[in-house]
Design a protein around this motif. Structure first.
Motif, PDB file in Angstrom:
ATOM      1  N   MET A  51       0.843  -1.189   0.000  1.00 45.84           N
ATOM      2  CA  MET A  51       0.000   0.000   0.000  1.00 45.84           C
ATOM      3  C   MET A  51       0.882   1.244   0.000  1.00 45.84           C
ATOM      4  N   SER A  52       0.482   2.287  -0.663  1.00 40.23           N
ATOM      5  CA  SER A  52       1.310   3.472  -0.855  1.00 40.23           C
ATOM      6  C   SER A  52       0.779   4.650  -0.048  1.00 40.23           C
ATOM      7  N   ALA A  53       1.651   5.239   0.783  1.00 38.90           N
ATOM      8  CA  ALA A  53       1.273   6.485   1.457  1.00 38.90           C
ATOM      9  C   ALA A  53       1.230   7.599   0.414  1.00 38.90           C
ATOM     10  N   ASN A  54       0.261   8.491   0.538  1.00 37.83           N
ATOM     11  CA  ASN A  54       0.071   9.483  -0.512  1.00 37.83           C
ATOM     12  C   ASN A  54      -0.289  10.830   0.083  1.00 37.83           C
ATOM     13  N   VAL A  55       0.362  11.875  -0.411  1.00 37.39           N
ATOM     14  CA  VAL A  55       0.101  13.216   0.108  1.00 37.39           C
ATOM     15  C   VAL A  55      -1.020  13.899  -0.658  1.00 37.39           C
ATOM     16  N   PHE A  56      -1.534  13.270  -1.695  1.00 37.04           N
ATOM     17  CA  PHE A  56      -2.564  13.886  -2.521  1.00 37.04           C
ATOM     18  C   PHE A  56      -3.956  13.564  -1.975  1.00 37.04           C
ATOM     19  N   ASN A  57      -4.880  14.482  -2.198  1.00 37.88           N
ATOM     20  CA  ASN A  57      -6.255  14.286  -1.742  1.00 37.88           C
ATOM     21  C   ASN A  57      -7.157  14.098  -2.947  1.00 37.88           C
ATOM     22  N   PHE A  58      -7.579  12.876  -3.160  1.00 40.40           N
ATOM     23  CA  PHE A  58      -8.413  12.573  -4.320  1.00 40.40           C
ATOM     24  C   PHE A  58      -9.881  12.634  -3.903  1.00 40.40           C
ATOM     25  N   ASP A  59     -10.393  13.850  -3.794  1.00 39.36           N
ATOM     26  CA  ASP A  59     -11.785  14.084  -3.423  1.00 39.36           C
ATOM     27  C   ASP A  59     -12.671  13.784  -4.635  1.00 39.36           C
ATOM     28  N   CYS A  60     -13.634  12.886  -4.438  1.00 38.21           N
ATOM     29  CA  CYS A  60     -14.416  12.403  -5.591  1.00 38.21           C
ATOM     30  C   CYS A  60     -15.325  13.467  -6.183  1.00 38.21           C
ATOM     31  N   ASN A  61     -15.843  14.369  -5.369  1.00 35.59           N
ATOM     32  CA  ASN A  61     -16.657  15.464  -5.918  1.00 35.59           C
ATOM     33  C   ASN A  61     -15.806  16.389  -6.778  1.00 35.59           C
ATOM     34  N   ARG A  62     -14.590  16.654  -6.320  1.00 35.29           N
ATOM     35  CA  ARG A  62     -13.687  17.494  -7.107  1.00 35.29           C
ATOM     36  C   ARG A  62     -13.325  16.802  -8.426  1.00 35.29           C
ATOM     37  N   LEU A  63     -13.096  15.501  -8.354  1.00 35.09           N
ATOM     38  CA  LEU A  63     -12.778  14.758  -9.579  1.00 35.09           C
ATOM     39  C   LEU A  63     -13.945  14.804 -10.557  1.00 35.09           C
ATOM     40  N   ARG A  64     -15.164  14.649 -10.047  1.00 30.86           N
ATOM     41  CA  ARG A  64     -16.334  14.704 -10.934  1.00 30.86           C
ATOM     42  C   ARG A  64     -16.494  16.106 -11.532  1.00 30.86           C
ATOM     43  N   LYS A  65     -16.217  17.122 -10.747  1.00 29.42           N
ATOM     44  CA  LYS A  65     -16.305  18.491 -11.292  1.00 29.42           C
ATOM     45  C   LYS A  65     -15.291  18.671 -12.422  1.00 29.42           C
ATOM     46  N   THR A  66     -14.091  18.136 -12.250  1.00 27.92           N
ATOM     47  CA  THR A  66     -13.090  18.235 -13.311  1.00 27.92           C
ATOM     48  C   THR A  66     -13.567  17.551 -14.583  1.00 27.92           C
TER      49      THR A  66
END
Length: 273
Positions: free
Chosen positions: A1-16
């Motif tokens: 499993m990979s630690a990640n500093v990014f925030n993959f917010d699904c609402n933001r992804l859908r807006k994109t």
């Protein structure tokens, strides 16, 4: 499993995705929305990109075999800093390097896909290479449930099982639709998990819009000592996140106008509160 500093917010992804589809007056919104959580979980917790480099030689491989869902991957690539706001705003405009299908010439997209069924086999080649080199690289391949009507999927599944490619993980976006209608009406699949098990895979199912369920299922597969290749069947909703798109197959090929774009954006914004 990979630690990640990014925030993959699904609402933001859908807006994109909505921003891209509206800017480019392009299609395939519904099939991008159904894999948002799958991609978010992979990027947030599992995919390894050393130094956040999409072409690092020791990266894991993510194959979008259902290449028409590429706007969802573009949205994740933006969060990682691999694409700019200008790339998103200029989607499908003159000079844009971003295509409507996955294109291997773009860093972050491993294969050119869109001719369905082929990405699965390309991913198997990558997994076999890593297996023979004895690296710990994983290969994740996302396919649609309609896509697995294709014969090369099942030829590849036999190959994966024969070579005991436990580093190969296929994720099936089971949204119940394909381009021309409901999958059950075009060519009935019945239990996809049972089919992959019959072809020698370790297979589990999960709610494809629950990041918790997806994470638990992927963790179980990756930590398994079983030498079989892995399959995760993600139960999803085509068009998930915008009420007038959900389970409406017209949004496979429909384009946003100003009114539908604003309505969709408002729904996404409202679900964030």
């Amino acid at each position: 499993m990979s630690a990640n500093v990014f925030n993959f917010d699904c609402n933001r992804l859908r807006k994109t995705v909505l921003d891209m589809a509206y800017a480019g007056s392009t299609v395939h919104i519904g099939c991008a929305f159904s894999i948002i959580e799958v991609l978010a979980v992979l990027h947030q917790r599992f995919l390894r990109y050393p130094e956040n480099q999409p072409q690092h030689p020791m990266r894991d491989y993510l194959i979008l075999s259902k290449g028409h869902g590429v706007m969802a991957q573009y949205a994740c690539m933006r969060e990682r800093g691999w694409l700019t706001d200008q790339d998103i705003a200029g989607y499908f405009s003159d000079g844009s390097h971003l295509k409507g299908l996955s294109d291997s010439r773009i860093a972050g997209l491993e294969v050119t896909s869109g001719s369905l069924g082929h990405g699965f086999s390309v991913g198997l080649g990558m997994a076999l290479g890593a297996h023979r080199k004895k690296t710990d690289q994983k290969t994740y391949v996302i396919v649609g449930d309609g896509e697995i009507n294709e014969g090369p999927i099942w030829e590849g599944a036999l190959f994966a099982s024969h070579h005991a490619l436990k580093n190969f993980v296929v994720i099936v976006d089971e949204n119940g639709f394909q381009a021309m209608g409901k999958t059950a009406e075009v060519l009935r699949l019945d239990s996809i998990a049972d089919k992959f098990k019959a072809f020698g895979f370790e297979a589990v199912e999960a709610d494809g819009h629950s990041m918790t369920e997806l994470s638990v299922a992927l963790t179980a597969l990756l930590e398994s000592t079983d030498s079989r290749p892995k399959a995760l069947i993600a139960r999803t909703v085509k068009g998930k996140g915008v009420s007038f798109m959900e389970n409406d197959n017209r949004w496979h090929y429909s384009r946003l106008d100003a009114a539908s774009y604003q309505r969709a954006i408002q729904e996404i914004a409202g679900s964030s509160t």
